[in-house]
Design an enzyme around this catalytic site. Structure first.
Site, PDB file in Angstrom:
ATOM      1  N   ASP A   9       0.989  -1.142   0.084  1.00 47.50           N
ATOM      2  CA  ASP A   9       0.010  -0.123   0.061  1.00 47.50           C
ATOM      3  C   ASP A   9       0.724   1.147   0.094  1.00 47.50           C
ATOM      4  O   ASP A   9       2.075   1.256   0.505  1.00 47.50           O
ATOM      5  CB  ASP A   9      -1.067   0.011   1.026  1.00 47.50           C
ATOM      6  CG  ASP A   9      -2.031  -0.990   1.275  1.00 47.50           C
ATOM      7  OD1 ASP A   9      -2.381  -1.336   0.163  1.00 47.50           O
ATOM      8  OD2 ASP A   9      -2.590  -1.501   2.175  1.00 47.50           O
ATOM      9  N   TYR A  10       0.417   2.159  -0.532  1.00 40.28           N
ATOM     10  CA  TYR A  10       0.958   3.567  -0.591  1.00 40.28           C
ATOM     11  C   TYR A  10       1.246   4.083   0.760  1.00 40.28           C
ATOM     12  O   TYR A  10       2.469   4.557   0.930  1.00 40.28           O
ATOM     13  CB  TYR A  10      -0.079   4.622  -1.093  1.00 40.28           C
ATOM     14  CG  TYR A  10       0.585   5.979  -1.177  1.00 40.28           C
ATOM     15  CD1 TYR A  10       1.365   6.472  -2.194  1.00 40.28           C
ATOM     16  CD2 TYR A  10      -0.354   7.037  -0.741  1.00 40.28           C
ATOM     17  CE1 TYR A  10       1.592   7.663  -2.483  1.00 40.28           C
ATOM     18  CE2 TYR A  10       0.199   8.329  -0.896  1.00 40.28           C
ATOM     19  CZ  TYR A  10       1.059   8.808  -1.868  1.00 40.28           C
ATOM     20  OH  TYR A  10       1.484  10.120  -1.780  1.00 40.28           O
TER      21      TYR A  10
END
Length: 207
Positions: free
Chosen positions: A42-43
């Protein structure tokens, strides 16, 4: 023989090479043509991301059927209880179904931990704690959803290892190259150790 890159993804970097919103991507760190991420991170998560130029390797690393263990360190909101840890070990029920049992234990803040920019918000009246969690699935935001389900939301998440590969001696924003061999009779991977971390601008060694 196939090539893989082990990359320590910093916070707020997309696991892709382009972005229309001008956010930081893999292209800011990796200048190797023909590789792509095997799985996702995830970012707002940090840590180990594997890239490859081989579709078979990508399949084995990303496909849940191979049950590749992934170990994370999670800083959670509050002092996580024994009851919560036991629930994680048994598996919890999320909106997309029950998770597989996980390996979970309370740990001290890792001594290898690097500063995050921006740092995790700090509230003196609300302590935090660290959890080591190993899962064999790859659902979207799974670790964050698991810790939230047991009452301890994740504030910071770092993936330390995938299978036998880890972040050992690999600073944020750097990568190293290894090779893997895929036996036809068994879905197993072996790495070629011994290469030093390289920065985004490092020149690839000839083999």
């Amino acid at each position: 023989m196939s090539k893989i890159l082990l990359f320590n993804k910093p916070f707020r970097v997309l696991t892709q090479f382009t972005d229309q919103e001008d956010r930081s991507t893999l292209a800011d760190f990796i200048k190797v043509p023909g590789v792509y991420a095997a799985g996702r991170l995830d970012y707002d998560s940090e840590g180990l991301l594997i890239l490859t130029d081989d579709g078979r390797v990508q399949h084995q690393l990303a496909n849940p059927a191979f049950k590749m263990p992934k170990t994370y360190y999670a800083q959670v909101d509050g002092l996580i209880s024994d009851e919560a840890i036991e629930r994680l070990r048994r598996g919890v029920t999320l909106k997309d179904g029950p998770t597989r049992p996980a390996q979970a234990q309370r740990v001290s803040e890792p001594d290898w931990l690097w500063p995050r920019t921006p740092p995790v918000r700090y509230r003196k009246e609300q302590p935090t704690s660290w959890l080591q969690l190993t899962i064999t699935e790859g659902r979207n935001r799974q670790v964050r959803r698991m810790t939230a389900e047991v009452g301890f939301p994740t504030l910071r998440l770092i993936r330390w290892s995938i299978g036998s590969w880890s972040l050992e001696q690999l600073p944020p924003g750097q990568w190293r190259e290894e090779t893997v061999h895929l036996p036809k009779s068994k879905p197993a991977l072996r790495s070629k150790p011994g290469e030093r971390p390289r920065s985004a601008g490092a020149r690839r060694q000839r083999r």
